[in-house]
Write an enzyme that holds these catalytic residues in place. Structure first.
Site, PDB file in Angstrom:
ATOM      1  CD  GLU A  27      33.605  41.200  34.594  1.00  0.00           C
ATOM      2  OE1 GLU A  27      34.096  42.214  34.063  1.00  0.00           O
ATOM      3  OE2 GLU A  27      34.133  40.070  34.507  1.00  0.00           O
ATOM      4  CG  HIS A  66      39.022  40.020  36.248  1.00  0.00           C
ATOM      5  ND1 HIS A  66      38.220  40.922  36.899  1.00  0.00           N
ATOM      6  CD2 HIS A  66      38.539  39.945  34.984  1.00  0.00           C
ATOM      7  CE1 HIS A  66      37.300  41.379  36.055  1.00  0.00           C
ATOM      8  NE2 HIS A  66      37.475  40.806  34.904  1.00  0.00           N
TER       9      HIS A  66
END
Length: 300
Positions: free
Chosen positions: A158, A191
């Site tokens: 990420e 997310h």
């Protein structure tokens, strides 16, 4: 002059589309392996469904995310213009250099730990901090796929995709402060895919949306903090260590404070507020570019 403006507009358009593409590709890479994996162990609490914690699913997603880590820099190398690299090389814009690396590994970690002073106080009072001194715990953790996902693969991938590869593209179109809050919005969207797993796990639509919205808000705020660390320190490792630490502790469970005796409860609550105050007070001085040898100084 008009041609220059057209060129700049095209650069921003392509950079923005690339960031959006990378966001949805990152999430999509987690779901290209469509299969129903059942929990057959005694811990199963729900009917048969695709399980994000199943070892086979985790291994497949490791491979998918690794591929995304190879694809993402292609967009960065291709779309970043020479004019953007006014203060340094592309490697430096992506947060990789030796100067200030030790500081980037330690100071942002301590700064983030200050914010979590309340939860850390609970760990100390409860005695769970002793687990960190047990080598057996560390050895078993590195052999557990869920732990590796949360503490190694997820933070590295990420931060690499959303910070190192995306931020140089965003900086071509936005001022650094705006980029700090724009990139994390995409990070939060990434997310939002958890709503699918929550619905598959038996949650109601209302419950899944509420949990996902909370995760979106929390990850967006963290993304802004991570992007701030990235630009202020000029290091990939600064947001990485903060990310690993936050993934480990998770969002503070404020209700857990009620389980402690009154005196300990007061100490914990005081440390919650003290940690927040110290974090706000120390945020700017402890991320000063001069500490990390950050000559880019994109966010001052």
């Amino acid at each position: 002059m008009d041609l220059l403006n057209d060129s700049d507009e095209n650069t921003c358009l392509y950079s923005g589309l690339a960031c959006i593409f990378l966001t949805f590709s990152y999430v999509g890479s987690l779901y290209i392996w469509r299969s129903k994996l059942n929990r057959t162990d005694s811990l199963s609490r729900s009917p048969s469904h695709e399980d994000g914690d199943h070892p086979r699913t985790i291994k497949r997603r490791f491979f998918s995310v690794f591929c995304m880590m190879l694809i993402a820099p292609i967009f960065t190398f291709t779309l970043v213009k020479e004019e953007t690299l006014e203060r340094g090389t592309l490697r430096e814009y992506m947060g990789f250099r030796l100067s200030g690396m030790i500081a980037a590994l330690i100071i942002p970690l301590l700064l983030t730990a200050t914010l979590f002073l309340g939860p850390l106080t609970m760990h100390f009072i409860a005695g769970t901090w002793r687990l960190y001194t047990n080598p057996v715990i560390w050895i078993s953790s590195f052999q557990e796929l869920v732990w590796l996902r949360n503490h190694v693969m997820a933070p590295i991938s990420e931060e690499w995709v959303f910070r190192s590869c995306m931020m140089p593209l965003l900086l071509q179109c936005l001022d650094p402060l705006t980029a700090v809050f724009t990139g994390p919005f995409l990070f939060g969207i990434a997310h939002f895919h958890h709503v699918h797993e929550l619905l598959s796990g038996g949650h109601s639509i209302k419950s899944a949306l509420f949990i996902s919205l909370f995760q979106f808000s929390f990850t967006t705020v963290f993304g802004a903090y991570s992007a701030y660390l990235f630009l202020r320190t000029g290091h990939f490792f600064a947001p990485l260590v903060a990310h690993v630490f936050c993934n480990h502790l998770g969002f503070p469970n404020f209700f857990e404070v009620l389980r402690f005796p009154l005196l300990q409860r007061i100490i914990i609550i005081i440390n919650y507020f003290l940690g927040l105050y110290l974090w706000i007070y120390l945020l700017v001085p402890l991320t000063s570019p001069s500490i990390y040898g950050n000559k880019l100084e994109l966010l001052t």
